[in-house]
Motif scaffolding. Structure first.
Motif, mmCIF file in Angstrom:
data_model
loop_
_atom_site.group_PDB
_atom_site.id
_atom_site.type_symbol
_atom_site.label_atom_id
_atom_site.label_comp_id
_atom_site.label_asym_id
_atom_site.label_seq_id
_atom_site.Cartn_x
_atom_site.Cartn_y
_atom_site.Cartn_z
ATOM 1 N N PRO A 22 -0.737 58.001 74.989
ATOM 2 C CA PRO A 22 -1.816 57.850 74.006
ATOM 3 C C PRO A 22 -3.171 57.807 74.700
ATOM 4 O O PRO A 22 -3.286 57.452 75.865
ATOM 5 N N ALA A 23 -4.198 58.154 73.937
ATOM 6 C CA ALA A 23 -5.558 58.139 74.462
ATOM 7 C C ALA A 23 -6.194 56.782 74.188
ATOM 8 O O ALA A 23 -5.972 56.193 73.124
ATOM 9 N N PRO A 24 -7.007 56.271 75.121
ATOM 10 C CA PRO A 24 -7.725 55.019 74.840
ATOM 11 C C PRO A 24 -8.648 55.222 73.644
ATOM 12 O O PRO A 24 -9.220 56.295 73.458
ATOM 13 N N LEU A 25 -8.774 54.195 72.831
ATOM 14 C CA LEU A 25 -9.556 54.316 71.609
ATOM 15 C C LEU A 25 -11.013 54.647 71.909
ATOM 16 O O LEU A 25 -11.592 55.521 71.286
ATOM 17 N N GLY A 26 -11.612 53.995 72.861
ATOM 18 C CA GLY A 26 -12.977 54.325 73.274
ATOM 19 C C GLY A 26 -13.962 54.310 72.127
ATOM 20 O O GLY A 26 -14.147 53.313 71.446
ATOM 21 N N ILE B 198 -1.099 53.892 66.384
ATOM 22 C CA ILE B 198 -2.062 53.022 67.050
ATOM 23 C C ILE B 198 -1.249 51.980 67.801
ATOM 24 O O ILE B 198 -0.357 51.348 67.241
ATOM 25 N N SER B 199 -1.563 51.800 69.086
ATOM 26 C CA SER B 199 -0.798 50.857 69.895
ATOM 27 C C SER B 199 -1.728 50.111 70.837
ATOM 28 O O SER B 199 -2.907 50.429 70.961
ATOM 29 N N VAL C 7 -9.462 62.512 64.516
ATOM 30 C CA VAL C 7 -9.511 61.370 63.610
ATOM 31 C C VAL C 7 -10.414 60.296 64.207
ATOM 32 O O VAL C 7 -10.632 60.240 65.417
ATOM 33 N N THR C 8 -10.920 59.451 63.329
ATOM 34 C CA THR C 8 -11.738 58.314 63.745
ATOM 35 C C THR C 8 -10.955 57.045 63.447
ATOM 36 O O THR C 8 -10.521 56.835 62.314
ATOM 37 N N VAL C 9 -10.788 56.210 64.452
ATOM 38 C CA VAL C 9 -10.018 54.968 64.303
ATOM 39 C C VAL C 9 -10.895 53.803 64.757
ATOM 40 O O VAL C 9 -11.548 53.873 65.802
ATOM 41 N N THR C 10 -10.902 52.747 63.953
ATOM 42 C CA THR C 10 -11.598 51.509 64.329
ATOM 43 C C THR C 10 -10.632 50.350 64.156
ATOM 44 O O THR C 10 -9.914 50.268 63.162
ATOM 45 N N CYS C 11 -10.594 49.478 65.148
ATOM 46 C CA CYS C 11 -9.739 48.287 65.103
ATOM 47 C C CYS C 11 -10.579 47.062 65.406
ATOM 48 O O CYS C 11 -11.431 47.081 66.304
ATOM 49 N N THR D 217 -11.233 42.016 73.834
ATOM 50 C CA THR D 217 -10.922 42.554 75.155
ATOM 51 C C THR D 217 -9.610 43.323 75.179
ATOM 52 O O THR D 217 -9.232 43.846 76.209
ATOM 53 N N ILE D 218 -8.909 43.383 74.074
ATOM 54 C CA ILE D 218 -7.618 44.066 74.021
ATOM 55 C C ILE D 218 -7.854 45.571 73.932
ATOM 56 O O ILE D 218 -8.573 46.037 73.049
ATOM 57 N N PRO D 219 -7.250 46.343 74.833
ATOM 58 C CA PRO D 219 -7.419 47.798 74.750
ATOM 59 C C PRO D 219 -6.486 48.389 73.680
ATOM 60 O O PRO D 219 -5.332 48.002 73.572
ATOM 61 N N TYR D 220 -7.030 49.301 72.888
ATOM 62 C CA TYR D 220 -6.245 49.986 71.870
ATOM 63 C C TYR D 220 -6.067 51.443 72.271
ATOM 64 O O TYR D 220 -6.938 52.024 72.921
ATOM 65 N N TYR D 221 -4.947 52.015 71.857
ATOM 66 C CA TYR D 221 -4.624 53.403 72.188
ATOM 67 C C TYR D 221 -4.195 54.114 70.915
ATOM 68 O O TYR D 221 -3.546 53.528 70.050
ATOM 69 N N VAL D 222 -4.550 55.372 70.822
ATOM 70 C CA VAL D 222 -4.201 56.173 69.654
ATOM 71 C C VAL D 222 -3.527 57.443 70.150
ATOM 72 O O VAL D 222 -3.968 58.065 71.121
ATOM 73 N N GLY D 223 -2.459 57.816 69.478
ATOM 74 C CA GLY D 223 -1.754 59.027 69.865
ATOM 75 C C GLY D 223 -0.955 59.602 68.719
ATOM 76 O O GLY D 223 -0.976 59.097 67.595
ATOM 77 N N ASP D 224 -0.261 60.672 69.027
ATOM 78 C CA ASP D 224 0.607 61.326 68.049
ATOM 79 C C ASP D 224 1.760 60.400 67.728
ATOM 80 O O ASP D 224 2.177 59.586 68.544
ATOM 81 N N ARG D 225 2.290 60.566 66.546
ATOM 82 C CA ARG D 225 3.425 59.740 66.141
ATOM 83 C C ARG D 225 4.707 60.325 66.711
ATOM 84 O O ARG D 225 4.996 61.502 66.552
ATOM 85 N N ALA D 226 5.471 59.481 67.369
ATOM 86 C CA ALA D 226 6.774 59.898 67.877
ATOM 87 C C ALA D 226 7.712 60.100 66.701
ATOM 88 O O ALA D 226 7.609 59.414 65.688
ATOM 89 N N ALA D 227 8.601 61.048 66.836
ATOM 90 C CA ALA D 227 9.539 61.346 65.758
ATOM 91 C C ALA D 227 10.962 61.077 66.233
ATOM 92 O O ALA D 227 11.673 61.993 66.642
#
Length: 177
Positions: A46-50, A63-64, A117-121, A127-137
């Motif tokens: 997954p990519a860092p949310l950044g 989202i992980s 996509v735009t994601v906000t958490c 300080t917790i890093p969030y990651y966003v990626g494709d959904r595993a199937a």
């Protein structure tokens, strides 16, 4: 005058043997195709949310985070600005891709096409890093794995049947001579 039949020519084992070998080879090729299909639906890094913009390469959104037990509030919007409905996983999900373990905190409810996509958490601890990626199937991975094993087993059974038939034919020809 009676004609005595001469000795029978030896029964050729190669036609059915080559057919059996062809079934074994076809089973290996088909199985490798299904294994490649399984590899294509496995989770990717997954990519860092950044800044919140993430490019999805496959259908779905996950989202992980690397911190276990977090319950942040996340929102996602597609390329047109429409909300993407999210849901929490039904059970604890985690996966690892060449490095840290990622703990899933949300999925898209429905498959969304590949897009930006735009994601906000938000969470009390920023300080917790969030990651966003494709959904595993996992259902597609399991189906591809079953197909790979089934194709090998069917090829082995059919190829073995051809070899057994050839052995029986050879044995019968040997006893009659």
């Amino acid at each position: 005058m009676t004609v005595q039949p001469g000795p029978r020519p030896p029964f050729s084992r190669w036609p059915l043997m080559w057919t059996a070998i062809a079934f074994f080879a076809a089973g290996l090729v088909l199985s490798s195709i299904f294994l490649l299909q399984m590899m294509s639906v496995m989770p990717t890094e997954p990519a860092p949310l950044g800044d919140g913009l993430v490019q999805l390469d496959r259908d779905g959104l996950t989202i992980s985070t690397t911190a276990q037990g977090q319950t942040p509030s996340c929102q996602a919007k597609d390329a047109t600005g429409a909300d993407i409905p999210l849901k929490n996983p039904l059970k604890r999900e985690n996966y690892s891709v060449d490095g840290p373990s990622y703990y899933v905190i949300a999925h898209s409810r429905t498959p969304i096409p590949p897009q930006t996509v735009t994601v906000t958490c938000t969470n009390a601890d920023n300080t917790i890093p969030y990651y966003v990626g494709d959904r595993a199937a996992p259902d597609k991975m399991f189906a591809a794995l079953i197909k790979a094993f089934a194709s090998i087993i069917v090829a082995v059974l059919i190829g073995s049947a051809f070899i057994r038939v050839e052995q029986l034919r050879h044995r019968r020809a040997g006893f009659k001579a």
